[in-house]
Design a protein around this motif. Structure first.
Motif, short mmCIF file in Angstrom:
data_model
loop_
_atom_site.label_atom_id
_atom_site.label_comp_id
_atom_site.label_asym_id
_atom_site.label_seq_id
_atom_site.Cartn_x
_atom_site.Cartn_y
_atom_site.Cartn_z
N PHE A 61 -4.95 -0.86 12.23
CA PHE A 61 -3.41 -0.94 12.57
C PHE A 61 -3.04 0.48 12.93
O PHE A 61 -1.58 0.35 12.90
N GLY A 62 -3.70 1.41 13.36
CA GLY A 62 -3.09 2.62 13.87
C GLY A 62 -2.36 3.81 12.93
O GLY A 62 -1.59 4.02 13.17
N THR A 63 -3.34 4.09 11.83
CA THR A 63 -2.54 5.18 11.06
C THR A 63 -3.94 5.69 10.39
O THR A 63 -5.16 5.44 10.61
N ARG A 64 -3.89 6.94 9.43
CA ARG A 64 -4.83 7.46 9.07
C ARG A 64 -5.11 6.67 7.57
O ARG A 64 -4.31 6.15 6.72
N PRO A 65 -6.45 6.64 6.98
CA PRO A 65 -6.54 6.30 5.63
C PRO A 65 -5.58 6.76 4.44
O PRO A 65 -5.24 5.99 3.83
N ASP A 66 -5.28 7.97 4.61
CA ASP A 66 -4.53 8.39 3.49
C ASP A 66 -3.21 7.92 3.72
O ASP A 66 -2.33 8.29 2.91
N ASN A 67 -2.93 7.69 4.75
CA ASN A 67 -1.56 7.06 5.11
C ASN A 67 -1.27 5.46 4.90
O ASN A 67 -0.44 4.87 5.59
N CYS A 68 -2.51 4.83 4.33
CA CYS A 68 -2.32 3.39 4.12
C CYS A 68 -2.52 3.20 2.67
O CYS A 68 -3.24 3.43 1.76
N VAL A 69 -1.09 2.43 2.21
CA VAL A 69 -0.54 2.47 0.80
C VAL A 69 -0.93 0.99 0.52
O VAL A 69 -0.18 0.36 1.15
N MET A 70 -1.72 0.82 -0.57
CA MET A 70 -2.27 -0.53 -0.96
C MET A 70 -0.88 -1.14 -2.01
O MET A 70 -0.43 -0.20 -2.94
N THR A 71 -0.63 -2.43 -1.71
CA THR A 71 0.44 -2.89 -2.53
C THR A 71 0.26 -4.41 -3.06
O THR A 71 -0.90 -4.71 -2.62
N SER A 72 1.13 -5.01 -3.60
CA SER A 72 0.78 -6.28 -4.02
C SER A 72 1.09 -7.44 -3.05
O SER A 72 0.81 -8.35 -3.19
N GLY A 73 1.71 -6.89 -1.90
CA GLY A 73 1.87 -8.06 -0.80
C GLY A 73 3.15 -7.32 0.13
O GLY A 73 3.43 -6.17 -0.03
N GLY A 74 3.41 -8.03 0.96
CA GLY A 74 4.58 -7.62 2.09
C GLY A 74 5.85 -7.34 1.41
O GLY A 74 6.45 -6.35 1.84
N THR A 75 6.35 -7.95 0.13
CA THR A 75 7.48 -8.01 -0.31
C THR A 75 7.65 -6.30 -0.94
O THR A 75 8.59 -5.52 -0.85
N GLU A 76 6.49 -6.11 -1.69
CA GLU A 76 6.40 -4.77 -2.08
C GLU A 76 6.21 -3.70 -1.27
O GLU A 76 6.91 -2.61 -1.13
N ALA A 77 5.59 -3.88 -0.08
CA ALA A 77 5.41 -3.00 1.08
C ALA A 77 6.77 -2.61 1.49
O ALA A 77 7.14 -1.39 1.84
N ASN A 78 7.58 -3.57 1.99
CA ASN A 78 8.69 -3.54 2.43
C ASN A 78 9.85 -2.70 1.35
O ASN A 78 10.49 -1.86 1.80
N LEU A 79 9.74 -3.33 0.20
CA LEU A 79 10.80 -2.44 -0.90
C LEU A 79 10.35 -0.92 -0.89
O LEU A 79 11.10 -0.07 -1.07
N LEU A 80 9.09 -0.73 -1.01
CA LEU A 80 8.69 0.66 -1.01
C LEU A 80 9.23 1.36 0.12
O LEU A 80 9.88 2.57 -0.15
N ALA A 81 9.19 0.81 1.23
CA ALA A 81 9.56 1.41 2.55
C ALA A 81 11.00 1.87 2.43
O ALA A 81 11.38 2.91 2.71
N VAL A 82 11.71 0.52 2.18
CA VAL A 82 13.23 0.80 2.47
C VAL A 82 13.76 1.40 1.13
O VAL A 82 14.65 2.33 0.99
N ALA A 83 13.53 1.18 0.03
CA ALA A 83 14.07 2.14 -1.24
C ALA A 83 13.56 3.39 -1.06
O ALA A 83 14.39 4.47 -1.42
N GLY A 84 12.19 3.79 -0.86
CA GLY A 84 11.92 5.13 -0.63
C GLY A 84 12.25 5.82 0.42
O GLY A 84 13.03 6.98 0.17
N LEU A 85 12.07 5.37 1.69
CA LEU A 85 12.39 6.11 2.98
C LEU A 85 14.13 6.11 3.04
O LEU A 85 14.47 6.93 3.72
N GLY A 86 14.54 5.00 2.60
CA GLY A 86 16.17 4.98 2.71
C GLY A 86 16.76 5.68 1.71
O GLY A 86 18.00 6.19 1.98
N GLU A 87 16.51 6.54 0.85
CA GLU A 87 16.91 7.32 -0.24
C GLU A 87 17.55 8.38 0.50
O GLU A 87 17.18 9.24 1.12
#
Length: 383
Positions: A61-87
């Motif tokens: 899917f086009g990134t480096r392994p160290d930039n692939c963060v494992m989560t519990s699913g899509g909902t958590e992945a979206n939350l992690l991005a929006v809450a983290g990057l949106g800060e």
């Protein structure tokens, strides 16, 4: 049940049937005793399973392994991005985003056209407004209800021109169309394993550019995932996700198979329209497996029950609403009025057979003929 399935599952956008290779990988990983954070032999064995899965997902899917963060699913992945990057940023989100994004932050809404495609002219205007804070823009790659594919690469160029970050919910797109974070130009991207034939319980957030340096954890813990997400990883589900991704992405190289799926989609749509249905978003570029059909005057829940009794499992709107059948915010955003409560979603899984498609067409025709249309209210009639 012999060669013919008595009840047919056409709700792949809620969850794809697990691929046999994914189930096998899950069982193998479940037999690994160690914790990936342990330094002894069993821990190293578990770490090897985890990192192998990470490398495969990153490569696919086009990134480096160290930039692939494992989560519990899509909902958590979206939350992690929006809450983290949106800060500290102003959050903008398209009007058709999944509830996993809509609930993650208070966002300014970017409207869509009648086919469900985001209004890039409005996005550009919003990004150019006098605003002290830079923005985080959320734009899904493919819509979970109508299948509309968004112009993400163009949106990424607009965002970066204005100093904004772009987060992409690719949960429905991965494994169904080509998905590559670098090619899209986005800063982060969410995946969910069970949407392309893995098992439930694992997802991933892929990062690029500035996002790789600025993502704080939403769930802190023992420092796992390079401090971006705490908690012991769900190794069996992660292994299954990686194996399913390899098979699903590999299948995309078969142009004939993709054409067959799109042909089945179009056949269902044409048959439904012929008996009075409205194809929602039918004019847009869409996922090959997804059809949204509104039957005027027939409530979505009534259609779901009728089709279930006829032997077919379909859905109305998102499957992440705790079992509720509610009016679709996606179809509302597309300006479809009362049809937003009268639409069902048919999403074909990777296991679909042609005879099942033909049987569904017959069942839909019978349902449309049998269900009486309710009378419009005075308000709906414009009185």
């Amino acid at each position: 049940m012999g060669m013919e399935r008595d009840w047919i599952y056409f709700d792949a956008n809620a969850s794809e049937p697990a691929r046999p290779v994914a189930l096998e990988a899950m069982v193998r990983a479940a037999s690994v005793i160690g914790n990936p954070s342990s330094v002894h032999r069993a821990g190293r064995q578990a770490r090897s399973v985890l990192e192998s899965a990470r490398e495969r997902l990153a490569g696919l899917f086009g990134t480096r392994p160290d930039n692939c963060v494992m989560t519990s699913g899509g909902t958590e992945a979206n939350l992690l991005a929006v809450a983290g990057l949106g800060e500290g940023r102003r959050v903008l989100a398209s009007a058709v985003e999944h509830d996993a994004v809509r609930a993650a932050a208070v966002a300014d809404i970017i409207p869509v056209a009648g086919d469900g495609v985001v209004r890039l002219d409005v996005l550009e205007r919003m990004l150019g407004e006098p605003e002290s804070r830079p923005a985080l823009v959320c734009l899904m790659l493919a819509n979970n209800e109508v299948g509309t594919i968004q112009p993400v690469a163009e949106a990424a160029r607009l965002c970066h021109r204005h100093g904004a970050l772009l987060h992409v919910d690719a949960v429905q797109a991965a494994g169904r169309i080509a998905v590559d974070l670098r090619a899209l130009g986005a800063d982060s991207m969410a995946l969910s394993g069970h949407k392309f034939g893995g098992v439930k319980g694992a997802g991933a957030l892929l990062l690029a550019g500035e996002a790789t340096r600025t993502l704080p954890p939403v769930m802190a813990g023992g420092g796992q995932e390079l401090g971006r997400r705490g908690g012991t990883p769900a190794l069996p589900a992660i292994a299954a996700m990686a194996e399913a991704a390899v098979e699903a992405v590999g299948a995309l190289a078969n142009a004939d198979a993709a054409s067959v799926m799109a042909g089945w989609r179009d056949a269902i749509e044409a048959a439904a329209v012929a008996v009075g249905a409205v194809a929602c978003g039918g004019a847009a570029l869409r996922l090959p497996n997804t059809i949204s059909l509104a039957l005027p005057g027939r409530a979505a829940q009534t259609q779901l029950i009728a089709l279930d009794l006829a032997g077919f499992g379909v859905s109305a709107g998102s499957a992440c609403s705790s079992g509720k059948v509610a009016r679709s915010h996606v179809l509302d955003a597309m300006g479809l009025g009362p049809l937003a409560g009268e639409a069902i979603r048919v999403s074909l899984p990777w296991t679909t057979r042609e005879d099942e498609v033909m049987r569904f067409i017959d069942a839909y025709r019978a349902m449309a003929a049998r269900l009486p249309a309710r009378r419009a209210t005075l308000e709906e009639a414009g009185a």
